[in-house]
Design a protein around this motif. Structure first.
Motif, PDB file in Angstrom:
ATOM      1  N   ASN A  30       5.458  -2.917   5.229  1.00  0.00           N
ATOM      2  CA  ASN A  30       5.007  -3.477   4.242  1.00  0.00           C
ATOM      3  C   ASN A  30       5.572  -3.004   3.100  1.00  0.00           C
ATOM      4  O   ASN A  30       5.282  -1.837   2.527  1.00  0.00           O
ATOM      5  CB  ASN A  30       3.542  -3.415   4.118  1.00  0.00           C
ATOM      6  CG  ASN A  30       2.981  -4.279   2.928  1.00  0.00           C
ATOM      7  OD1 ASN A  30       3.340  -4.247   1.925  1.00  0.00           O
ATOM      8  ND2 ASN A  30       1.828  -4.803   3.202  1.00  0.00           N
ATOM      9  N   GLY A  32       5.725  -3.627  -0.307  1.00  0.00           N
ATOM     10  CA  GLY A  32       4.984  -3.333  -1.435  1.00  0.00           C
ATOM     11  C   GLY A  32       3.923  -2.185  -1.293  1.00  0.00           C
ATOM     12  O   GLY A  32       3.998  -1.293  -2.142  1.00  0.00           O
ATOM     13  N   GLU A  33       3.503  -1.739  -0.042  1.00  0.00           N
ATOM     14  CA  GLU A  33       2.703  -0.412   0.256  1.00  0.00           C
ATOM     15  C   GLU A  33       3.472   0.726   0.310  1.00  0.00           C
ATOM     16  O   GLU A  33       3.430   1.655  -0.400  1.00  0.00           O
ATOM     17  CB  GLU A  33       1.869  -0.557   1.431  1.00  0.00           C
ATOM     18  CG  GLU A  33       0.649  -1.600   1.742  1.00  0.00           C
ATOM     19  CD  GLU A  33       0.226  -1.689   2.920  1.00  0.00           C
ATOM     20  OE1 GLU A  33       0.698  -0.885   3.832  1.00  0.00           O
ATOM     21  OE2 GLU A  33      -0.794  -2.494   3.088  1.00  0.00           O
ATOM     22  N   ARG A  57       4.213  -6.958  -5.008  1.00  0.00           N
ATOM     23  CA  ARG A  57       3.828  -7.856  -4.042  1.00  0.00           C
ATOM     24  C   ARG A  57       3.259  -6.902  -2.808  1.00  0.00           C
ATOM     25  O   ARG A  57       3.968  -6.327  -2.249  1.00  0.00           O
ATOM     26  CB  ARG A  57       4.393  -9.189  -3.807  1.00  0.00           C
ATOM     27  CG  ARG A  57       4.754  -9.936  -4.872  1.00  0.00           C
ATOM     28  CD  ARG A  57       5.507 -11.155  -4.524  1.00  0.00           C
ATOM     29  NE  ARG A  57       5.159 -11.694  -3.433  1.00  0.00           N
ATOM     30  CZ  ARG A  57       5.499 -13.126  -2.848  1.00  0.00           C
ATOM     31  NH1 ARG A  57       6.551 -13.927  -3.617  1.00  0.00           N
ATOM     32  NH2 ARG A  57       4.747 -13.589  -1.736  1.00  0.00           N
ATOM     33  N   LYS A  58       2.099  -7.327  -2.223  1.00  0.00           N
ATOM     34  CA  LYS A  58       1.644  -6.629  -1.158  1.00  0.00           C
ATOM     35  C   LYS A  58       1.854  -7.461   0.061  1.00  0.00           C
ATOM     36  O   LYS A  58       1.493  -7.195   1.400  1.00  0.00           O
ATOM     37  CB  LYS A  58       0.100  -6.641  -1.263  1.00  0.00           C
ATOM     38  CG  LYS A  58      -0.220  -5.800  -2.374  1.00  0.00           C
ATOM     39  CD  LYS A  58       0.149  -4.200  -2.338  1.00  0.00           C
ATOM     40  CE  LYS A  58      -0.313  -3.275  -3.260  1.00  0.00           C
ATOM     41  NZ  LYS A  58       0.239  -1.881  -3.115  1.00  0.00           N
ATOM     42  N   ASP A  59       2.468  -8.691  -0.036  1.00  0.00           N
ATOM     43  CA  ASP A  59       2.803  -9.534   1.348  1.00  0.00           C
ATOM     44  C   ASP A  59       4.267  -9.798   1.795  1.00  0.00           C
ATOM     45  O   ASP A  59       4.634 -10.556   2.109  1.00  0.00           O
ATOM     46  CB  ASP A  59       2.077 -10.890   0.970  1.00  0.00           C
ATOM     47  CG  ASP A  59       2.511 -11.676  -0.241  1.00  0.00           C
ATOM     48  OD1 ASP A  59       3.171 -11.077  -1.003  1.00  0.00           O
ATOM     49  OD2 ASP A  59       2.344 -12.868  -0.295  1.00  0.00           O
ATOM     50  N   PHE A  61       7.303  -8.169   3.906  1.00  0.00           N
ATOM     51  CA  PHE A  61       7.335  -7.246   5.053  1.00  0.00           C
ATOM     52  C   PHE A  61       9.036  -7.540   5.555  1.00  0.00           C
ATOM     53  O   PHE A  61       9.565  -8.443   5.359  1.00  0.00           O
ATOM     54  CB  PHE A  61       6.615  -7.732   5.991  1.00  0.00           C
ATOM     55  CG  PHE A  61       5.084  -7.832   5.978  1.00  0.00           C
ATOM     56  CD1 PHE A  61       4.524  -6.794   6.630  1.00  0.00           C
ATOM     57  CD2 PHE A  61       4.478  -8.467   5.592  1.00  0.00           C
ATOM     58  CE1 PHE A  61       3.231  -6.243   6.322  1.00  0.00           C
ATOM     59  CE2 PHE A  61       2.994  -8.299   5.198  1.00  0.00           C
ATOM     60  CZ  PHE A  61       2.440  -7.258   5.537  1.00  0.00           C
TER      61      PHE A  61
END
Length: 84
Positions: A30, A32-33, A57-59, A61
């Motif tokens: 991920n 964003g993480e 953005r967290k989505d 990958f």
């Protein structure tokens, strides 16, 4: 002069580390993480004269090595602080 040489040696070592191919398989990361964590743990956050604003953005990958992506982000932040 010695400090400059030590810094150059460190830079060359880092470049060589990046250039070596990892034998570890890529994993779904991920982005964003990883980027958010790298920013949060960077030494730049501790500086009172630096402000880091980010919209991540967290989505998203990617296939990557999370540790290497984190190193890249932290190096970008450190270089921005030194030379930016």
């Amino acid at each position: 002069m010695i400090q400059d040489m030590e810094q150059m040696e460190s830079i060359v070592t880092q470049f060589l580390d990046y250039a070596r191919r990892s034998t570890t398989p890529l994993e779904l990361v991920n982005l964003g993480e990883v980027v958010s964590a790298a920013v949060a743990t960077s030494r730049m956050q501790e500086s009172s004269d630096v402000s880091i604003d980010s919209v991540i953005r967290k989505d998203v990958f990617i296939m990557a090595h999370a540790t290497e992506i984190s190193r890249v982000v932290q190096n970008l932040l450190v270089n921005a602080g030194k030379y930016g």
